[in-house]
Design an enzyme around this catalytic site. Structure first.
Site, PDB file in Angstrom:
ATOM      1  N   ASN A  10       2.959   1.299   2.349  1.00  0.00           N
ATOM      2  CA  ASN A  10       2.459   1.585   3.644  1.00  0.00           C
ATOM      3  C   ASN A  10       3.576   1.700   4.458  1.00  0.00           C
ATOM      4  O   ASN A  10       4.363   0.913   4.911  1.00  0.00           O
ATOM      5  CB  ASN A  10       1.551   0.137   4.231  1.00  0.00           C
ATOM      6  CG  ASN A  10       1.230   0.250   5.536  1.00  0.00           C
ATOM      7  OD1 ASN A  10       1.212   1.564   5.987  1.00  0.00           O
ATOM      8  ND2 ASN A  10       0.267  -0.590   6.305  1.00  0.00           N
ATOM      9  N   LYS A  12       3.455   3.022   7.376  1.00  0.00           N
ATOM     10  CA  LYS A  12       3.211   2.941   8.936  1.00  0.00           C
ATOM     11  C   LYS A  12       3.590   4.002   9.553  1.00  0.00           C
ATOM     12  O   LYS A  12       3.761   5.122   9.212  1.00  0.00           O
ATOM     13  CB  LYS A  12       3.724   1.706   9.354  1.00  0.00           C
ATOM     14  CG  LYS A  12       3.334   0.419   8.670  1.00  0.00           C
ATOM     15  CD  LYS A  12       3.488  -0.827   9.060  1.00  0.00           C
ATOM     16  CE  LYS A  12       3.203  -1.845   7.937  1.00  0.00           C
ATOM     17  NZ  LYS A  12       3.263  -3.259   8.465  1.00  0.00           N
ATOM     18  N   HIS A  95      -6.527  -2.812   8.042  1.00  0.00           N
ATOM     19  CA  HIS A  95      -5.031  -3.356   8.257  1.00  0.00           C
ATOM     20  C   HIS A  95      -5.219  -4.305   9.622  1.00  0.00           C
ATOM     21  O   HIS A  95      -5.670  -3.864  10.667  1.00  0.00           O
ATOM     22  CB  HIS A  95      -4.176  -2.456   8.366  1.00  0.00           C
ATOM     23  CG  HIS A  95      -2.893  -2.778   8.011  1.00  0.00           C
ATOM     24  ND1 HIS A  95      -2.143  -3.289   9.088  1.00  0.00           N
ATOM     25  CD2 HIS A  95      -1.880  -3.159   6.757  1.00  0.00           C
ATOM     26  CE1 HIS A  95      -0.870  -3.775   8.946  1.00  0.00           C
ATOM     27  NE2 HIS A  95      -0.845  -3.307   7.391  1.00  0.00           N
ATOM     28  N   GLU A  97      -2.890  -4.727  11.728  1.00  0.00           N
ATOM     29  CA  GLU A  97      -2.276  -3.736  12.826  1.00  0.00           C
ATOM     30  C   GLU A  97      -3.646  -2.915  13.326  1.00  0.00           C
ATOM     31  O   GLU A  97      -3.717  -2.961  14.644  1.00  0.00           O
ATOM     32  CB  GLU A  97      -1.267  -3.112  12.604  1.00  0.00           C
ATOM     33  CG  GLU A  97      -0.050  -3.971  12.344  1.00  0.00           C
ATOM     34  CD  GLU A  97       1.050  -3.366  11.376  1.00  0.00           C
ATOM     35  OE1 GLU A  97       0.949  -1.952  11.090  1.00  0.00           O
ATOM     36  OE2 GLU A  97       1.755  -4.180  10.941  1.00  0.00           O
ATOM     37  N   GLU A 167      -3.526 -10.114   3.216  1.00  0.00           N
ATOM     38  CA  GLU A 167      -2.335  -9.873   3.926  1.00  0.00           C
ATOM     39  C   GLU A 167      -2.180 -10.962   5.049  1.00  0.00           C
ATOM     40  O   GLU A 167      -2.912 -10.594   6.302  1.00  0.00           O
ATOM     41  CB  GLU A 167      -1.990  -8.557   4.584  1.00  0.00           C
ATOM     42  CG  GLU A 167      -2.256  -7.500   3.578  1.00  0.00           C
ATOM     43  CD  GLU A 167      -1.491  -6.367   4.014  1.00  0.00           C
ATOM     44  OE1 GLU A 167      -0.352  -5.917   3.690  1.00  0.00           O
ATOM     45  OE2 GLU A 167      -1.867  -5.700   4.959  1.00  0.00           O
ATOM     46  N   GLY A 173       5.786  -8.134   8.116  1.00  0.00           N
ATOM     47  CA  GLY A 173       7.038  -7.908   8.912  1.00  0.00           C
ATOM     48  C   GLY A 173       7.908  -8.846   9.527  1.00  0.00           C
ATOM     49  O   GLY A 173       8.640  -8.509  10.383  1.00  0.00           O
ATOM     50  N   SER A 212       5.577  -9.178   3.852  1.00  0.00           N
ATOM     51  CA  SER A 212       7.103  -9.274   3.365  1.00  0.00           C
ATOM     52  C   SER A 212       7.294  -9.382   1.783  1.00  0.00           C
ATOM     53  O   SER A 212       7.982 -10.174   1.328  1.00  0.00           O
ATOM     54  CB  SER A 212       7.559 -10.722   4.053  1.00  0.00           C
ATOM     55  OG  SER A 212       7.542 -10.486   5.626  1.00  0.00           O
TER      56      SER A 212
HETATM   57  P1  PGA Z   1       5.359  -5.709   5.346  1.00  0.00           P
HETATM   58  O1  PGA Z   1       4.124  -5.137   5.676  1.00  0.00           O
HETATM   59  O2  PGA Z   1       5.865  -5.739   3.801  1.00  0.00           O
HETATM   60  O3  PGA Z   1       6.356  -4.889   6.128  1.00  0.00           O
HETATM   61  O4  PGA Z   1       5.395  -7.222   5.807  1.00  0.00           O
HETATM   62  C1  PGA Z   1       3.023  -5.112   4.887  1.00  0.00           C
HETATM   63  C2  PGA Z   1       1.850  -4.421   5.263  1.00  0.00           C
HETATM   64  O5  PGA Z   1       1.432  -4.335   6.716  1.00  0.00           O
HETATM   65  O6  PGA Z   1       0.819  -3.854   4.569  1.00  0.00           O
END
Ligand code: PGA
Length: 251
Positions: A10, A12, A95, A97, A167, A173, A212
């Site tokens: 992803n 983003k 997601h 976000e 997740e 993140g 992560s």
């Molecule tokens: P990350 O993001 O690996 O940077 O923690 C995962 C995601 O948002 O799908």
């Protein structure tokens, strides 16, 4: 039963036509047939075509979002049909976000999920709790509240054509991944819930972990019985790291 892994990158709201072209080429060059996984990258809408033109046949293409509407007067939106038209096979829905920063409700996520499927786009449905929800012991109820509207709207059978991503919001993140056992216990919970509705779907449904994921924790996470791959943010922006994570699906 061993399920074929799914690994998503992803990206983003990152990159440019130049950097994503290079990233796509580098990732494609490092993948090989021995990796038993479906591997997809999710660039921002405007670079889907750029990435598609540069990816080898081992990579698949996905979008980060989709409109809940089929077509029409929805300025600024992108339809599932358009995404399929330019070569997408997958789309992220729900997601964290989108849920938290853009206030997408479980009902809206369910509409997007349904719209994607109606257009033969495979949804990757993301669910997960915040740190506060976990601390209050609400992890399972939060996940059910995210999952149930989708099942109510589209039926349990629709999960045959989807991927689920667990997740935990606190792991996204932050560099603070869930431990393999923490993740496994939630994945097992989700699979058991699905099994109560349909045993065969529960056995074949891919439930991937996100939050992560890095080259040094991917192998242990993916080795868990109910973890069938990963959804990778930050580490998917580095070709070497993403390829190493994909190679962890060899186990
Ligand atoms: P990350 O993001 O690996 O940077 O923690 C995962 C995601 O948002 O799908």
């Amino acid at each position: 039963m061993k399920r074929r892994a799914f690994i998503g990158g992803n990206w983003k709201m990152n990159g440019s036509s130049q950097t994503l072209l290079e990233l796509t080429r580098e990732i494609s060059a490092q993948l090989n047939d021995a990796i038993e996984a479906d591997i997809a990258v999710f660039p921002s809408y405007v670079y889907l075509e750029t990435v598609r033109s540069a990816m080898g046949n081992l990579l698949k293409l996905g979008a980060q979002n989709v409109s809940e509407h089929e077509k029409g007067a929805y300025t600024g939106e992108i339809s599932a049909g358009m995404l399929v038209d330019i070569g997408c096979q997958y789309v992220l829905v729900g997601h964290s976000e989108r849920r938290h920063l853009y206030h997408e409700t479980p009902a809206l996520v369910a509409e997007k999920f349904e719209r994607a499927l109606a257009n033969n786009l495979k949804p990757v449905l993301c669910v997960g709790e915040t740190k506060e929800e976990r601390e209050k012991g609400r992890t399972e109820s939060v996940i059910l509240a995210q999952l149930q509207p989708v099942i109510d709207k589209t039926g349990i059978d629709s999960l045959r054509r989807a991927v689920l991503a667990y997740e935990p919001v606190w792991a996204i993140g932050t560099g603070l991944s869930a431990t393999p056992l923490q993740a496994q216990s939630v994945h097992q919970f989700i699979r058991r819930q699905i099994a109560e509705l349909d045993q065969s779907i529960a056995e074949t449904l891919r439930i991937v972990y996100g939050g992560s994921v890095k080259p040094d924790n991917a192998k242990d996470l993916f080795a868990q019985a109910d973890i069938d791959g990963g959804l990778v943010g930050g580490a998917s922006l580095k070709a070497k790291d993403f390829a190493a994570i994909c190679s962890s699906a060899l186990v």
